[in-house]
Design an enzyme around this catalytic site. Sequence first.
Site, PDB file in Angstrom:
ATOM      1  N   CYS A  51      -3.065   6.536  -3.829  1.00 41.58           N
ATOM      2  CA  CYS A  51      -3.625   7.834  -4.202  1.00 41.58           C
ATOM      3  C   CYS A  51      -3.226   8.165  -5.638  1.00 41.58           C
ATOM      4  CB  CYS A  51      -3.109   8.939  -3.283  1.00 41.58           C
ATOM      5  SG  CYS A  51      -3.874   8.958  -1.672  1.00 41.58           S
ATOM      6  N   GLN A  52      -4.167   8.721  -6.368  1.00 41.83           N
ATOM      7  CA  GLN A  52      -3.900   9.155  -7.738  1.00 41.83           C
ATOM      8  C   GLN A  52      -2.897  10.308  -7.715  1.00 41.83           C
ATOM      9  OE1 GLN A  52      -7.441  10.605  -9.626  1.00 41.83           O
ATOM     10  NE2 GLN A  52      -6.434  11.064 -11.545  1.00 41.83           N
TER      11      GLN A  52
END
Length: 139
Positions: A51-52
Amino acid sequence: MTIQEIQEEIIDDFSMFDDWMQRYEFIIELGKSLPLIDEKYQVAENLIKGCQSQVWLHAEEKDGRIFFTANSDAILTKGIIAILIRVFSGQKAIEIVNADMSFIDEIGLKEHLSPTRANGLVSMIKQIKMYALAFQAKQ
């Protein structure tokens, strides 16, 4: 409610909006109702890889059903994980593992996310299903 019934509810919710700006606002609002993870579980091993944003996910099994809590440092991501928790929390492990995720395509979520957020969505689903597999293996 079954996973399928919840997914159909979400599809209905999204169909009320004419454009994606309204849908993004709706997703952000959903994030505000997210069952927040207890601070003691907001640790590195509960971070979702890929996930960013930072997304913490915790799962507990009670009476044969899995309950999820989460948190994120990004408001849109918090809304996305809130949608997934709405679908999966309180369900049996086997139902989570076998769940059809086509509702994501039906609401157009993946195609309206940046590539990094879309990857994060896939990572969130993968982690939820991994928790379900782990609880299923314990049974």
